[in-house]
Enzyme design. Structure first.
Site, PDB file in Angstrom:
ATOM      1  CB  SER A 182      -0.959  -0.001   1.190  1.00 52.61           C
ATOM      2  OG  SER A 182      -0.301  -0.359   2.380  1.00 52.61           O
ATOM      3  CG  HIS A 210      -3.891  -1.092  -1.975  1.00 51.35           C
ATOM      4  ND1 HIS A 210      -4.427   0.174  -1.864  1.00 51.35           N
ATOM      5  CD2 HIS A 210      -3.451  -1.415  -0.748  1.00 51.35           C
ATOM      6  CE1 HIS A 210      -4.290   0.603  -0.626  1.00 51.35           C
ATOM      7  NE2 HIS A 210      -3.699  -0.344   0.082  1.00 51.35           N
ATOM      8  CE  LYS A 241      -7.735   0.406   0.932  1.00 53.99           C
ATOM      9  NZ  LYS A 241      -6.949  -0.461   1.775  1.00 53.99           N
TER      10      LYS A 241
HETATM   11  C1  LIG Z   1      -7.099  -0.679   3.197  1.00 61.05           C
HETATM   12  C2  LIG Z   1      -6.506  -2.003   3.454  1.00 61.05           C
HETATM   13  C3  LIG Z   1      -7.165  -2.941   4.230  1.00 61.05           C
HETATM   14  C4  LIG Z   1      -8.418  -2.607   4.985  1.00 61.05           C
HETATM   15  O1  LIG Z   1      -9.537  -2.503   4.172  1.00 61.05           O
HETATM   16  P1  LIG Z   1     -10.781  -1.639   4.667  1.00 61.05           P
HETATM   17  O2  LIG Z   1     -11.920  -2.178   3.893  1.00 61.05           O
HETATM   18  O3  LIG Z   1     -10.472  -0.220   4.376  1.00 61.05           O
HETATM   19  O4  LIG Z   1     -10.922  -1.891   6.140  1.00 61.05           O
HETATM   20  C5  LIG Z   1      -6.611  -4.192   4.360  1.00 61.05           C
HETATM   21  N1  LIG Z   1      -5.449  -4.506   3.762  1.00 61.05           N
HETATM   22  C6  LIG Z   1      -4.780  -3.620   3.018  1.00 61.05           C
HETATM   23  C7  LIG Z   1      -3.494  -4.027   2.353  1.00 61.05           C
HETATM   24  C8  LIG Z   1      -5.271  -2.338   2.843  1.00 61.05           C
HETATM   25  O5  LIG Z   1      -4.587  -1.441   2.156  1.00 61.05           O
END
Ligand SMILES: *Cc1c(COP(=O)(O)O)cnc(C)c1O
Length: 392
Positions: A182, A210, A241
């Protein structure tokens, strides 16, 4: 004023303030899209994870309205009690179909999906192997699980192999990694990780948060992109996302999903998201299936932007994705550069400790299909005039 046992917080916050690490909320008005209205100003938004530009897509809103008429709003309970409605059921079915797995399970968030899944798969007497740059929700899942946790250097499969060889006799072994990291925008070496997992009879969990909707010919993620889907036992994804919605999910075998329904505590003990939210995600999945040009365009534009940043002399690390880190190094210089961009109408988040190690602060440019070439030009124009922040 009489003191209260909670007053220690003031001193801690002062400490954060004086080291320049205090975070504050910013409120935007109106929808989440490529231009964001903050305090009466329009900013170009390079901060969101809305990679396909779906968060404000009217088709998602229409799906919500349609579901509201049938299922109304609140879900009322956790899924195992009375919270599991027809839209939830249909979304899980469509997620499994999209992912090409036997089954899928919805969680309230991707965070909950990671914590719930890791703690359901391993516990005391088991061993976890986790990449040093994994997301906080994976780290928290490892901590909560009670399993012996081995952190290996980022993407270092030789070190992972050595750690597994030295690990001795554990009941179960789980290797866990982000598919697309990320902060750095680089891909996990999934083919090598799958080899190691096979060699040591370990389970492999890949968090595609992502990459879902962005990587792979069908948009399933990095495992699809690298052709190793069959080697990944547990796939975690998020709807929050590229899909522009909210909620997390796990895709895998029916056996895995049946176990999670029984043992993943954030699934069992948390209220299901509103059915209308699931309906929005169904609409988003359909767009991902029917409009592949969104992800293809996004990744080719990302490549062009990386190229132009390199030409300007910025370091962008090992990014090969829609997440482009501009590596500055020093935390204060990074935040100065971020505020300089902000003054020029560009919202690019500065990332500093504790999100990254000291000395590795960066600007995280997050691209969206909704961005225009003109927006890239504006970003490059300001960065081109900010050479004093290079390589600090
Ligand atoms: C954003 C993210 C999450 C969490 O997802 P949400 O639905 O926002 O709680 C989990 N793993 C990674 C790698 C992320 O970037």
């Amino acid at each position: 004023m009489p003191s209260s046992p909670i007053d220690w917080i003031a001193a801690e916050l002062d400490q954060l303030d004086s080291s320049g690490l205090r975070r504050r909320l910013v409120t935007h008005e109106g929808p989440q899209q490529a231009r964001l209205r903050v305090a009466g100003r329009d900013l170009i938004n390079f901060g969101a994870n809305d990679y396909l530009g779906l968060a404000a897509d009217p088709r998602l809103g229409q799906a919500v309205q349609g579901a509201l008429e049938i299922e109304a709003w609140g879900s009322g309970a956790s899924p195992l009690i009375t919270g599991h409605g027809t839209s939830h059921e249909r979304l899980e079915h469509e997620l499994a179909e999209f992912e090409g797995t036997e089954s899928a399970l919805l969680f309230a968030s991707g965070y909950a999906a990671n914590v719930g899944t890791i703690t359901a798969l391993v516990g005391q007497g088991d061993a976890l192997f986790s990449d040093a740059k994994n997301h906080a929700s994976i780290i928290d899942g490892c901590r909560l699980s009670g399993a012996a946790t081995h952190i290996y250097n980022h993407a270092d499969t030789d070190e992972l192999r050595a750690r597994l060889a030295a690990a001795g006799s554990y009941r179960r072994r789980l290797i866990v990694t982000d598919g697309l990291f990320s902060m750095d925008g680089d891909l996990a070496p999934l083919a090598e990780l799958a080899d190691v997992a096979r060699q040591f009879d370990a389970m492999l969990l890949v968090d595609e948060a992502h990459a879902t909707g962005v990587f792979g010919s069908r948009g399933r993620g990095v495992a699809e992109h690298l052709g190793v889907e069959a080697d990944v036992h547990v796939r975690v994804g998020t709807l929050s996302k590229a899909l522009g919605c909210a909620g997390g999910f796990v895709a895998g075998s029916q056996l895995l999903i049946d176990w999670l329904v029984n043992r993943a505590r954030p699934y069992v003990y948390s209220t299901a998201q509103p059915a209308a939210g699931a309906a929005a995600a169904i609409a988003a999945l359909q767009i991902v299936r029917e409009e592949p040009r969104r992800r293809i365009d996004l990744l080719s534009r990302a490549e062009r932007l990386r190229h132009r940043l390199l030409e300007q002399g910025w370091r962008v690390g090992r990014s090969t994705s829609q997440i482009i880190p501009v590596q500055v190094g020093d935390a204060e210089a990074t935040m100065q550069l971020a505020s300089q961009l902000y003054e020029q109408g560009l919202w690019v988040p500065g990332i500093r400790p504790p999100s990254v190690p000291p000395g590795e602060s960066l600007l995280r440019i997050s691209l969206s299909y909704a961005h225009t070439d003109d927006m890239f030009d504006q970003l490059l124009d300001v960065l081109g005039r900010s050479g004093q922040f290079k390589n600090r």
